[in-house]
Design a protein around this motif. Structure first.
Motif, PDB file in Angstrom:
ATOM      1  N   UNK A 147      39.179  39.261  44.908  1.00 18.30           N
ATOM      2  CA  UNK A 147      40.488  38.578  45.349  1.00 18.30           C
ATOM      3  C   UNK A 147      40.810  39.399  46.328  1.00 18.30           C
ATOM      4  N   UNK A 148      40.841  39.024  47.892  1.00 17.37           N
ATOM      5  CA  UNK A 148      41.370  39.838  48.912  1.00 17.37           C
ATOM      6  C   UNK A 148      42.112  38.996  50.066  1.00 17.37           C
ATOM      7  N   UNK A 149      41.778  39.448  51.115  1.00 14.54           N
ATOM      8  CA  UNK A 149      42.530  38.637  52.477  1.00 14.54           C
ATOM      9  C   UNK A 149      41.813  37.541  52.889  1.00 14.54           C
ATOM     10  N   UNK A 150      40.438  37.166  52.490  1.00 14.69           N
ATOM     11  CA  UNK A 150      39.757  36.240  52.748  1.00 14.69           C
ATOM     12  C   UNK A 150      39.701  34.955  51.620  1.00 14.69           C
ATOM     13  N   UNK A 151      40.080  35.312  50.302  1.00 18.09           N
ATOM     14  CA  UNK A 151      39.903  34.571  49.172  1.00 18.09           C
ATOM     15  C   UNK A 151      41.210  34.934  48.429  1.00 18.09           C
ATOM     16  N   UNK A 173      40.308  43.235  45.705  1.00 14.47           N
ATOM     17  CA  UNK A 173      39.430  44.072  46.640  1.00 14.47           C
ATOM     18  C   UNK A 173      40.434  45.201  47.291  1.00 14.47           C
ATOM     19  N   UNK A 174      39.641  46.341  47.797  1.00 14.17           N
ATOM     20  CA  UNK A 174      40.822  47.218  48.240  1.00 14.17           C
ATOM     21  C   UNK A 174      41.006  46.826  49.650  1.00 14.17           C
ATOM     22  N   UNK A 175      42.486  47.329  50.114  1.00  9.79           N
ATOM     23  CA  UNK A 175      43.063  46.818  51.531  1.00  9.79           C
ATOM     24  C   UNK A 175      42.054  47.306  52.861  1.00  9.79           C
ATOM     25  N   UNK A 176      41.370  48.745  52.160  1.00  3.79           N
ATOM     26  CA  UNK A 176      40.513  49.172  53.428  1.00  3.79           C
ATOM     27  C   UNK A 176      41.194  49.212  54.763  1.00  3.79           C
ATOM     28  N   UNK A 177      40.686  48.462  55.882  1.00  2.00           N
ATOM     29  CA  UNK A 177      41.316  48.697  57.060  1.00  2.00           C
ATOM     30  C   UNK A 177      42.136  47.287  57.254  1.00  2.00           C
ATOM     31  N   UNK A 186      30.926  41.280  48.347  1.00  4.41           N
ATOM     32  CA  UNK A 186      29.474  41.322  48.642  1.00  4.41           C
ATOM     33  C   UNK A 186      29.616  42.624  49.844  1.00  4.41           C
ATOM     34  N   UNK A 187      30.645  42.852  50.314  1.00  4.56           N
ATOM     35  CA  UNK A 187      30.708  44.184  51.384  1.00  4.56           C
ATOM     36  C   UNK A 187      30.490  45.341  50.379  1.00  4.56           C
ATOM     37  N   UNK A 188      30.945  45.304  49.102  1.00  2.00           N
ATOM     38  CA  UNK A 188      30.652  46.587  48.138  1.00  2.00           C
ATOM     39  C   UNK A 188      29.582  46.510  47.430  1.00  2.00           C
ATOM     40  N   UNK A 189      28.836  45.485  47.117  1.00  2.02           N
ATOM     41  CA  UNK A 189      27.663  45.662  46.070  1.00  2.02           C
ATOM     42  C   UNK A 189      26.671  44.370  46.277  1.00  2.02           C
ATOM     43  N   UNK A 190      25.430  44.538  46.097  1.00  2.00           N
ATOM     44  CA  UNK A 190      24.454  43.224  46.074  1.00  2.00           C
ATOM     45  C   UNK A 190      23.469  43.813  44.829  1.00  2.00           C
ATOM     46  N   UNK A 201      30.041  53.090  45.612  1.00  2.00           N
ATOM     47  CA  UNK A 201      30.812  53.359  44.607  1.00  2.00           C
ATOM     48  C   UNK A 201      32.443  53.520  44.626  1.00  2.00           C
ATOM     49  N   UNK A 202      32.562  54.349  45.871  1.00  2.00           N
ATOM     50  CA  UNK A 202      33.849  54.763  45.920  1.00  2.00           C
ATOM     51  C   UNK A 202      34.886  53.797  46.026  1.00  2.00           C
ATOM     52  N   UNK A 203      34.660  52.613  46.690  1.00  2.00           N
ATOM     53  CA  UNK A 203      35.492  51.422  46.743  1.00  2.00           C
ATOM     54  C   UNK A 203      35.467  50.310  45.596  1.00  2.00           C
ATOM     55  N   UNK A 204      34.513  50.540  44.580  1.00  2.00           N
ATOM     56  CA  UNK A 204      34.313  49.563  43.610  1.00  2.00           C
ATOM     57  C   UNK A 204      35.657  49.576  42.905  1.00  2.00           C
ATOM     58  N   UNK A 205      36.317  48.298  42.446  1.00  2.00           N
ATOM     59  CA  UNK A 205      37.302  48.039  41.618  1.00  2.00           C
ATOM     60  C   UNK A 205      36.919  48.735  40.309  1.00  2.00           C
TER      61      UNK A 205
END
Length: 288
Positions: A147-151, A173-177, A186-190, A201-205
């Motif tokens: 759940x983020x800015x695109x979904x 998802x993190x706010x990031x930029x 899938x910017x965070x894991x594959x 790992x530092x940005x994983x929920x």
């Protein structure tokens, strides 16, 4: 009695990739690169050459490569075919991108899917925003959603309603930029195999990190300096056989140390829109 070959069915991220839909970059669609937020202007000859070589690697790994023929209407993002649709065992769901400028893509890709024997079994609409990069199969009955800015929540609930017998696990998802830069799940894991993922790992929920640990899924960590060069964006061709963009040597070394065979492709032009090998493909059929 003749048995027709199976053309679709893809509730896995790591089963053997048998059939995949891609879109070749067309020179007439690249002029929209600035409006779509690409980092730099793509070279028409270079990007076409890279995409052809990319498709050659997919075919060499045993995948049937299906080319999209529908109009992209000046949209260079359309080469990132993972985002407009989600393919399940019953057929394809046409999503509804949160990035407004991409909202014509699902209908166009739907033409290509139906032309190639993949039925459309559901469509999102209205404020049901959802992009493929925010969905990742953990197993055939468990779908991770970001759940983020695109979904949006409405988009995730719509996908859940359309996928019978599938549990959808949602993670913020993190706010990031911020809103203007892509940050998909899938910017965070594959996934690399049933028990292995590559991740930053530092940005994983927290709840997602805990879930991976509970399931006994090991993380191959991406170093800080290889996050933005898409070290996390890896396409599994089969369990522990992957395709990755060239230029992330430490991530590659760590994956190989974990027993993963890594193929690489040149993506200097293809990745100017911040899309890696997962983004460039819409898997249609995977087998165990």
């Amino acid at each position: 009695m003749k048995v027709e070959p199976k053309l679709y069915g893809c509730q896995s991220m790591t089963g053997e990739l048998r059939r995949v839909l891609v879109r070749a970059p067309r020179a007439e669609d690249l002029h929209g690169w600035r409006a779509h937020g690409w980092r730099d202007e793509p070279d028409p000859i270079g990007i076409a050459r890279e995409h052809e070589a990319f498709c050659g690697l997919l075919e060499g790994a045993g995948s049937e490569v299906v080319l999209a023929e529908s109009a992209a209407a000046g949209n260079p993002d359309a080469i990132y075919t993972y985002d407009p649709a989600l393919v399940a065992e019953a057929g394809a769901l046409l999503l509804n991108p949160g990035k407004e400028i991409r909202r014509a893509e699902p209908a166009a890709l739907g033409e290509d899917l139906e032309r190639n024997g993949v039925p459309i079994v559901g469509r999102l609409s209205g404020a049901e925003w959802a992009e493929g990069g925010d969905f990742c199969w953990l197993d055939e009955r468990t779908l991770l959603a970001g759940r983020g800015y695109r979904t949006s929540s409405d988009g995730i609930w719509a996908v859940e309603r359309l996928l019978s017998g599938v549990e959808v696990l949602v993670f913020d998802l993190p706010h990031w930029r911020g809103r203007d830069e892509v940050m998909h799940l899938m910017s965070l894991l594959s996934p690399l195999g049933d028990d292995l993922v590559v991740a930053y790992a530092p940005l994983l929920p927290v709840r997602l990190a805990e879930l991976l640990q509970e399931r006994g899924i090991e993380i191959v960590p991406v170093p800080d300096e290889e996050l933005e060069s898409m070290g996390t964006n890896v396409l599994a061709l089969a369990p522990r056989v992957v395709l990755a963009v060239d230029g992330n040597p430490e991530t590659r070394r760590r994956m190989e140390k974990a027993g993963v065979e890594v193929l690489v492709y040149e993506g200097k032009e293809l990745s100017k829109g911040d899309g890696g090998p997962t983004c460039l493909t819409r898997p249609l059929l995977r087998t165990a």
